[in-house]
Design an enzyme around this catalytic site. Structure first.
Site, PDB file in Angstrom:
ATOM      1  N   GLN A 166      17.073  52.078  32.794  1.00  0.00           N
ATOM      2  CA  GLN A 166      17.797  52.262  31.527  1.00  0.00           C
ATOM      3  C   GLN A 166      19.130  52.966  31.753  1.00  0.00           C
ATOM      4  O   GLN A 166      20.119  52.661  31.087  1.00  0.00           O
ATOM      5  CB  GLN A 166      16.959  53.093  30.545  1.00  0.00           C
ATOM      6  CG  GLN A 166      15.673  52.433  30.100  1.00  0.00           C
ATOM      7  CD  GLN A 166      15.893  51.207  29.230  1.00  0.00           C
ATOM      8  OE1 GLN A 166      16.901  51.083  28.534  1.00  0.00           O
ATOM      9  NE2 GLN A 166      14.953  50.285  29.272  1.00  0.00           N
ATOM     10  N   CYS A 202       5.536  49.814  27.140  1.00  0.00           N
ATOM     11  CA  CYS A 202       5.077  50.047  28.530  1.00  0.00           C
ATOM     12  C   CYS A 202       5.126  51.527  28.865  1.00  0.00           C
ATOM     13  O   CYS A 202       5.540  51.908  29.966  1.00  0.00           O
ATOM     14  CB  CYS A 202       5.900  49.249  29.540  1.00  0.00           C
ATOM     15  SG  CYS A 202       5.770  47.494  29.334  1.00  0.00           S
ATOM     16  N   HIS A 204       7.930  54.666  32.348  1.00  0.00           N
ATOM     17  CA  HIS A 204       7.562  53.272  32.091  1.00  0.00           C
ATOM     18  C   HIS A 204       6.393  52.924  33.020  1.00  0.00           C
ATOM     19  O   HIS A 204       6.301  53.475  34.121  1.00  0.00           O
ATOM     20  CB  HIS A 204       8.790  52.413  32.419  1.00  0.00           C
ATOM     21  CG  HIS A 204       8.670  50.961  32.088  1.00  0.00           C
ATOM     22  ND1 HIS A 204       7.976  50.063  32.858  1.00  0.00           N
ATOM     23  CD2 HIS A 204       9.201  50.238  31.066  1.00  0.00           C
ATOM     24  CE1 HIS A 204       8.077  48.861  32.339  1.00  0.00           C
ATOM     25  NE2 HIS A 204       8.812  48.934  31.238  1.00  0.00           N
ATOM     26  N   ASP A 224      13.993  56.202  38.444  1.00  0.00           N
ATOM     27  CA  ASP A 224      13.942  54.910  37.780  1.00  0.00           C
ATOM     28  C   ASP A 224      15.206  54.838  36.920  1.00  0.00           C
ATOM     29  O   ASP A 224      15.280  55.463  35.858  1.00  0.00           O
ATOM     30  CB  ASP A 224      12.667  54.832  36.936  1.00  0.00           C
ATOM     31  CG  ASP A 224      12.620  53.561  36.112  1.00  0.00           C
ATOM     32  OD1 ASP A 224      13.626  52.829  36.075  1.00  0.00           O
ATOM     33  OD2 ASP A 224      11.582  53.310  35.486  1.00  0.00           O
ATOM     34  N   LYS A 267      19.173  44.426  32.347  1.00  0.00           N
ATOM     35  CA  LYS A 267      19.530  45.390  31.293  1.00  0.00           C
ATOM     36  C   LYS A 267      21.005  45.790  31.409  1.00  0.00           C
ATOM     37  O   LYS A 267      21.495  46.613  30.650  1.00  0.00           O
ATOM     38  CB  LYS A 267      18.633  46.623  31.394  1.00  0.00           C
ATOM     39  CG  LYS A 267      17.150  46.297  31.179  1.00  0.00           C
ATOM     40  CD  LYS A 267      16.302  47.521  31.227  1.00  0.00           C
ATOM     41  CE  LYS A 267      14.853  47.266  31.534  1.00  0.00           C
ATOM     42  NZ  LYS A 267      14.034  46.826  30.423  1.00  0.00           N
TER      43      LYS A 267
HETATM   44  C1  LIG Z   1      12.540  52.573  32.285  1.00  0.00           C
HETATM   45  C2  LIG Z   1      12.139  51.245  32.851  1.00  0.00           C
HETATM   46  N1  LIG Z   1      11.637  51.181  34.076  1.00  0.00           N
HETATM   47  C3  LIG Z   1      11.289  50.002  34.630  1.00  0.00           C
HETATM   48  C4  LIG Z   1      11.413  48.820  33.953  1.00  0.00           C
HETATM   49  C5  LIG Z   1      10.995  47.540  34.607  1.00  0.00           C
HETATM   50  O1  LIG Z   1      12.106  46.839  35.053  1.00  0.00           O
HETATM   51  P1  LIG Z   1      12.013  45.267  35.330  1.00  0.00           P
HETATM   52  O2  LIG Z   1      11.909  44.604  33.995  1.00  0.00           O
HETATM   53  O3  LIG Z   1      13.274  44.935  36.014  1.00  0.00           O
HETATM   54  O4  LIG Z   1      10.844  45.024  36.210  1.00  0.00           O
HETATM   55  C6  LIG Z   1      11.924  48.840  32.651  1.00  0.00           C
HETATM   56  C7  LIG Z   1      12.048  47.581  31.876  1.00  0.00           C
HETATM   57  O5  LIG Z   1      11.522  47.435  30.818  1.00  0.00           O
HETATM   58  C8  LIG Z   1      12.300  50.091  32.090  1.00  0.00           C
HETATM   59  O6  LIG Z   1      12.784  50.167  30.854  1.00  0.00           O
END
Ligand SMILES: Cc1ncc(COP(=O)(O)O)c(C=O)c1O
Length: 407
Positions: free
Chosen positions: A204, A365, A124, A201, A227
């Site tokens: 998800q 993203c 992401h 990360d 999420k």
């Molecule tokens: C895999 C992943 N990493 C990071 C993020 C970013 O997280 P946040 O929305 O809490 O900033 C997201 C959210 O869309 C995501 O799906």
């Protein structure tokens, strides 16, 4: 004893799920972007605000103490959720993005030109752009590991990318587009053998997998509440105690200091050294409530239900002419990304919305992944524990209608 997974009863706890969209019952399949919140979470925040709210860590009066207790209790719930060794290893952030940026900023002073950061092509942007800052500002080199045709991480390529210059491996635990689950323990084993730290990360993965940071042995793990059926504006960074002790603080302000004088400042210990200013107090409490709520259920039951939803959808679309499913790696999470030849995913999503079905369309993203897949965008249906097999059937019916209109 876990609470049985009675989906209709669970749905009753999410007021939004009973609304209509465009005259049709809402089918919410945009859970990977943000999940809906149960009454338990909404109530925990409003009850705290109505009965026991003050700023945290600052007062000796009753309300300040009660709020601080609830805020710190939420930190303990996050610790338990990922089996961290200590609450001192849990930093509240405003979300996943801030947690990753906190690590990037904190490590910046250690980065020499030519130091390497290893990423995968399925990251992401949150787990890309923060590292680009280190490339632009400190001369770090970003090395990219591909995924194979199923979307599984190429572990041989990962191993080959590791060198004595590798400072960090920053990789998703579950892709938000492909659903790929990475082999966290093996990634850590390889990276540590090369002398590199590892950040996962988990934005998800947190909601779907049983995460144990001590078993994985990672250095950092990132969570976001919104999420995991929790509120927006709050997330958490897990960092091993030694790693957090080394990191430079991210922001300066109240509560993160030990002593401030005109010509010198010393910092509080972790986690407080990373929590400058008034934190999102009610959101942190809501995060804790979300973990309590989710924690009622057996994680294996939840995942089995979500996998059944995914499988029903996958089986229904896999043979459709001109439709490609992106991400079929074994053990993947409940995310169905797809494209239809000659059709823009935005058009698919817009028509589905007319039938009350909420899916996401776009690059999610994850532009490097889109380039890797050779598409500019995909449509994505992502499933949560309150979704039903009937909703999947409704989505498939609407998808066939959309397809009929567009090709
Ligand atoms: C895999 C992943 N990493 C990071 C993020 C970013 O997280 P946040 O929305 O809490 O900033 C997201 C959210 O869309 C995501 O799906």
């Amino acid at each position: 004893m876990s609470r049985p997974l009675d989906i209709q009863a669970i749905r009753g706890e999410f007021p939004i799920l009973s609304r209509q969209v465009n005259g049709k019952p809402l089918i919410y399949f945009d859970n990977a972007a943000s999940a809906q919140k149960p009454n338990a979470v909404l109530d925990a925040m409003s009850d705290q605000g109505r009965t026991a709210y003050a700023n945290v860590h600052r007062g000796i009066h009753t309300l300040a103490n009660e709020t601080t207790e609830a805020y710190e209790a939420a930190r303990e719930k996050i610790r338990g959720f990922i089996n961290a060794g200590s609450t001192n290893e849990i930093v509240f952030t405003k979300g996943g993005t801030e947690a990753i940026n906190l690590v990037a900023y904190g490590l910046a002073g250690e980065i020499e030109p030519g130091d390497e950061i290893v990423l995968s092509v399925m990251e992401h942007h949150s787990n890309i752009v923060a590292w680009h800052f280190l490339r632009e500002r400190h001369g770090a080199v970003l090395k990219w590991v591909d995924v194979d045709e199923t979307g599984a991480l190429d572990m041989a390529a990962l191993e080959a990318a590791l060198t004595p210059k590798t400072k960090l491996v920053a990789i998703t635990h579950m892709s938000n587009v492909l659903g790929t689950v990475t082999d966290a323990r093996e990634i850590v084993r390889l990276a540590h053998a090369a002398g590199a730290e590892v950040l996962f990360d988990g934005c998800q993965a947190g909601v779907h997998l049983d995460v144990d940071v001590q078993a994985i042995e990672c250095d950092y793990y990132v969570l976001t509440a919104h999420k995991i059926y929790g509120p927006t504006g709050i997330g958490a960074l897990y960092g091993k105690a030694a790693a957090l002790a080394r990191l430079r603080p991210f922001q300066g302000g109240g509560e993160m200091i030990e002593v401030v004088e005109k010509d010198r400042v010393t910092y509080n210990e972790a986690p407080h050294k990373f929590e400058a200013g008034t934190p999102p107090i009610l959101q942190a409490i809501g995060f804790g409530a979300a973990l309590d709520w989710l924690g009622q259920f057996d994680k294996a039951d939840v995942l089995a239900h979500e996998q059944a939803l995914y499988e029903r959808a996958y089986e229904a679309v896999r043979g459709v002419n001109g439709l490609t499913v992106h991400g079929t790696a074994p053990g993947k999470g409940p995310v169905l990304s797809f494209s239809i030849d000659g059709v823009h995913p935005h058009d698919v999503a817009q028509i589905l919305d007319r039938y009350g079905v909420a899916v996401r369309a776009g690059h999610h993203c994850a532009q490097p992944l889109m380039t890797h897949l050779g598409v500019s965008a995909t449509a994505r249906a992502s499933f949560g524990l309150y979704n039903t097999l009937d909703e999947v059937d409704g989505f498939i019916e609407a998808l066939h209608k959309a397809r009929g209109m567009l090709i």
